[in-house]
Design a protein around this motif. Structure first.
Motif, PDB file in Angstrom:
ATOM      1  N   VAL A  40       0.792  -1.184   0.033  1.00 16.80           N
ATOM      2  CA  VAL A  40       0.105  -0.003   0.036  1.00 16.80           C
ATOM      3  C   VAL A  40       0.894   1.322  -0.023  1.00 16.80           C
ATOM      4  CG1 VAL A  40      -1.517   1.318   1.135  1.00 16.80           C
ATOM      5  CG2 VAL A  40      -1.997  -1.004   1.230  1.00 16.80           C
ATOM      6  N   VAL A  41       1.787   1.356   0.935  1.00 18.44           N
ATOM      7  CA  VAL A  41       2.738   2.455   0.798  1.00 18.44           C
ATOM      8  C   VAL A  41       3.499   2.768  -0.224  1.00 18.44           C
ATOM      9  CG1 VAL A  41       4.614   3.535   1.992  1.00 18.44           C
ATOM     10  CG2 VAL A  41       3.161   2.152   3.516  1.00 18.44           C
ATOM     11  N   THR A  42       3.886   1.664  -1.046  1.00 24.67           N
ATOM     12  CA  THR A  42       4.586   1.895  -2.263  1.00 24.67           C
ATOM     13  C   THR A  42       3.698   2.069  -3.451  1.00 24.67           C
ATOM     14  OG1 THR A  42       4.578  -0.544  -2.838  1.00 24.67           O
ATOM     15  CG2 THR A  42       6.468   0.496  -1.591  1.00 24.67           C
ATOM     16  N   ARG A  43       2.409   1.749  -3.437  1.00 24.17           N
ATOM     17  CA  ARG A  43       1.529   2.066  -4.534  1.00 24.17           C
ATOM     18  C   ARG A  43       0.498   3.170  -4.463  1.00 24.17           C
ATOM     19  NH1 ARG A  43       3.748  -1.168  -8.121  1.00 24.17           N
ATOM     20  NH2 ARG A  43       4.110  -3.661  -7.415  1.00 24.17           N
ATOM     21  N   MET A  44       0.576   3.664  -3.201  1.00 23.53           N
ATOM     22  CA  MET A  44      -0.584   4.739  -3.028  1.00 23.53           C
ATOM     23  C   MET A  44       0.269   6.109  -3.322  1.00 23.53           C
ATOM     24  SD  MET A  44      -3.508   4.011  -1.948  1.00 23.53           S
ATOM     25  CE  MET A  44      -4.162   5.562  -1.506  1.00 23.53           C
ATOM     26  N   ASP A  45      -0.605   7.192  -3.603  1.00 21.23           N
ATOM     27  CA  ASP A  45       0.058   8.522  -4.172  1.00 21.23           C
ATOM     28  C   ASP A  45       0.346   9.197  -2.639  1.00 21.23           C
ATOM     29  OD1 ASP A  45       0.555  11.044  -4.664  1.00 21.23           O
ATOM     30  OD2 ASP A  45      -1.408  11.362  -5.756  1.00 21.23           O
ATOM     31  N   ALA A  71      -6.021  10.881   2.023  1.00 20.23           N
ATOM     32  CA  ALA A  71      -6.365   9.727   2.388  1.00 20.23           C
ATOM     33  C   ALA A  71      -5.650   8.656   2.462  1.00 20.23           C
ATOM     34  CB  ALA A  71      -7.739   9.373   1.326  1.00 20.23           C
ATOM     35  N   ALA A  72      -4.571   8.638   1.833  1.00 17.60           N
ATOM     36  CA  ALA A  72      -3.514   7.503   1.680  1.00 17.60           C
ATOM     37  C   ALA A  72      -3.133   6.955   3.001  1.00 17.60           C
ATOM     38  CB  ALA A  72      -2.420   7.752   1.016  1.00 17.60           C
ATOM     39  N   PRO A  73      -2.754   7.462   4.073  1.00 19.91           N
ATOM     40  CA  PRO A  73      -2.440   7.012   5.384  1.00 19.91           C
ATOM     41  C   PRO A  73      -3.451   6.103   6.013  1.00 19.91           C
ATOM     42  CG  PRO A  73      -1.619   9.276   5.382  1.00 19.91           C
ATOM     43  CD  PRO A  73      -2.737   8.914   4.119  1.00 19.91           C
ATOM     44  N   ALA A  74      -4.822   6.655   6.001  1.00 25.27           N
ATOM     45  CA  ALA A  74      -5.839   6.023   6.532  1.00 25.27           C
ATOM     46  C   ALA A  74      -5.955   4.762   5.875  1.00 25.27           C
ATOM     47  CB  ALA A  74      -7.050   6.948   6.573  1.00 25.27           C
ATOM     48  N   ILE A  75      -6.068   4.776   4.461  1.00 25.26           N
ATOM     49  CA  ILE A  75      -6.296   3.649   3.647  1.00 25.26           C
ATOM     50  C   ILE A  75      -5.326   2.642   3.974  1.00 25.26           C
ATOM     51  CG2 ILE A  75      -6.183   2.778   1.278  1.00 25.26           C
ATOM     52  CD1 ILE A  75      -7.215   5.393   0.299  1.00 25.26           C
ATOM     53  N   ALA A  76      -3.911   2.907   4.165  1.00 22.41           N
ATOM     54  CA  ALA A  76      -2.764   2.039   4.554  1.00 22.41           C
ATOM     55  C   ALA A  76      -3.210   1.592   5.870  1.00 22.41           C
ATOM     56  CB  ALA A  76      -1.587   2.664   4.583  1.00 22.41           C
ATOM     57  N   VAL A  77      -3.773   2.183   6.848  1.00 20.06           N
ATOM     58  CA  VAL A  77      -4.043   1.633   8.237  1.00 20.06           C
ATOM     59  C   VAL A  77      -5.249   0.707   8.032  1.00 20.06           C
ATOM     60  CG1 VAL A  77      -4.901   1.891  10.390  1.00 20.06           C
ATOM     61  CG2 VAL A  77      -3.091   3.359   9.484  1.00 20.06           C
ATOM     62  N   ARG A  78      -6.199   0.773   7.173  1.00 21.00           N
ATOM     63  CA  ARG A  78      -7.472   0.144   7.172  1.00 21.00           C
ATOM     64  C   ARG A  78      -7.119  -1.220   6.444  1.00 21.00           C
ATOM     65  NH1 ARG A  78     -12.194   4.525   5.861  1.00 21.00           N
ATOM     66  NH2 ARG A  78     -11.839   5.724   7.849  1.00 21.00           N
ATOM     67  N   ALA A  79      -6.024  -0.954   5.346  1.00 21.63           N
ATOM     68  CA  ALA A  79      -5.666  -2.343   4.549  1.00 21.63           C
ATOM     69  C   ALA A  79      -5.092  -3.307   5.449  1.00 21.63           C
ATOM     70  CB  ALA A  79      -4.753  -1.862   3.522  1.00 21.63           C
ATOM     71  N   VAL A  80      -4.187  -2.866   6.392  1.00 18.24           N
ATOM     72  CA  VAL A  80      -3.414  -3.608   7.206  1.00 18.24           C
ATOM     73  C   VAL A  80      -4.437  -4.483   8.110  1.00 18.24           C
ATOM     74  CG1 VAL A  80      -2.096  -3.677   9.170  1.00 18.24           C
ATOM     75  CG2 VAL A  80      -1.260  -2.585   6.946  1.00 18.24           C
ATOM     76  N   LEU A  81      -5.341  -3.513   8.862  1.00 23.20           N
ATOM     77  CA  LEU A  81      -6.245  -4.074   9.823  1.00 23.20           C
ATOM     78  C   LEU A  81      -7.406  -4.878   9.146  1.00 23.20           C
ATOM     79  CD1 LEU A  81      -7.281  -0.691  11.716  1.00 23.20           C
ATOM     80  CD2 LEU A  81      -5.667  -2.778  12.489  1.00 23.20           C
ATOM     81  N   GLY A  82      -7.434  -4.543   7.836  1.00 24.14           N
ATOM     82  CA  GLY A  82      -8.424  -5.891   7.265  1.00 24.14           C
ATOM     83  C   GLY A  82      -7.659  -7.031   6.851  1.00 24.14           C
ATOM     84  N   ILE A  83      -6.554  -7.050   6.632  1.00 22.73           N
ATOM     85  CA  ILE A  83      -5.707  -8.369   6.317  1.00 22.73           C
ATOM     86  C   ILE A  83      -5.663  -9.454   7.673  1.00 22.73           C
ATOM     87  CG2 ILE A  83      -3.285  -7.734   6.473  1.00 22.73           C
ATOM     88  CD1 ILE A  83      -4.849  -9.978   3.724  1.00 22.73           C
ATOM     89  N   ALA A  84      -5.524  -8.235   8.684  1.00 22.05           N
ATOM     90  CA  ALA A  84      -5.264  -8.986  10.042  1.00 22.05           C
ATOM     91  C   ALA A  84      -6.670  -9.447  10.656  1.00 22.05           C
ATOM     92  CB  ALA A  84      -4.888  -7.722  11.081  1.00 22.05           C
TER      93      ALA A  84
END
Length: 208
Positions: A164-169, A174-187
């Motif tokens: 997420v960090v390498t692919r997001m702008d 909104a990018a940081p929150a998306i990164a956090v939600r993606a990690v929590l989602g996989i968890a």
């Protein structure tokens, strides 16, 4: 009047500043081009190739220091995360790593170069141990999914964060929150649970 001692200190201070500038330039350059030449890095640092070689023996020596510097930052952040709730620990870790996006991008880029894979993995061992620790504690507490073994889930968390960090702008608010939600989602959290966790912790919003 300038003392002899102050004169003798200047080259050393300048050398440290130049070296730091080279490392910063190398980090930014390699994040965009894993195979950037020493000439390209030198130009980014505003130095000649010869001046750069005054600080680093060769490109590999420079890459090794870039790896070490980035890994140290990651490891320090990971070891500073001491939240008892594994969900919050993962959220805070991801949010803080987002601030090190350039170094994360370099780590991802270097991972494509087999020459430094083992070295990068060894340098990031403390971070990986901390992620594993968080995952195990979270599974034991019923906070994280248990349908995936801890080692696999820890690796999935790591890969999700890095992707997420390498692919997001990075310029997107909104990018940081998306990164956090993606990690929590996989968890194992639903998107609603992840959003609720972020909303319930204003200090996390401040990091994001």
């Amino acid at each position: 009047m300038t003392s002899t001692a102050s004169v003798s200190r200047r080259p050393r201070r300048d050398a440290v500043e130049n070296r730091a500038g080279i490392l910063a330039a190398a980090t930014a350059t390699i994040a965009h081009d894993p195979h950037a030449s020493i000439d390209t890095i030198a130009r980014s640092a505003g130095l000649s190739r010869r001046a750069l070689y005054g600080h680093f023996e060769d490109r590999d020596a420079l890459i090794r220091e870039v790896i070490a510097a980035g890994a140290q930052r990651f490891n320090d952040i990971a070891l500073d995360i001491r939240e008892p709730d594994a969900r919050l620990a993962l959220a805070r870790l991801t949010a803080r790593l987002w601030r090190e996006a350039a170094h994360v991008q370099v780590a991802a880029a270097i991972a494509l170069d087999e020459t430094h894979v083992a070295e990068t993995a060894a340098a990031l061992a403390p971070l990986r141990r901390r992620v594993m620790e968080i995952v195990r504690l979270g599974q034991d507490a019923g906070e994280l999914r248990t349908d995936v073994a801890a080692p696999t889930l820890a690796r999935l968390v790591e890969e999700t964060a890095r992707t997420v960090v390498t692919r997001m702008d990075a310029s997107s608010a909104a990018a940081p929150a998306i990164a956090v939600r993606a990690v929590l989602g996989i968890a194992g959290l639903s998107w609603r649970e992840a959003a609720a966790l972020i909303d319930a912790h204003p200090e996390l919003e401040a990091i994001l």
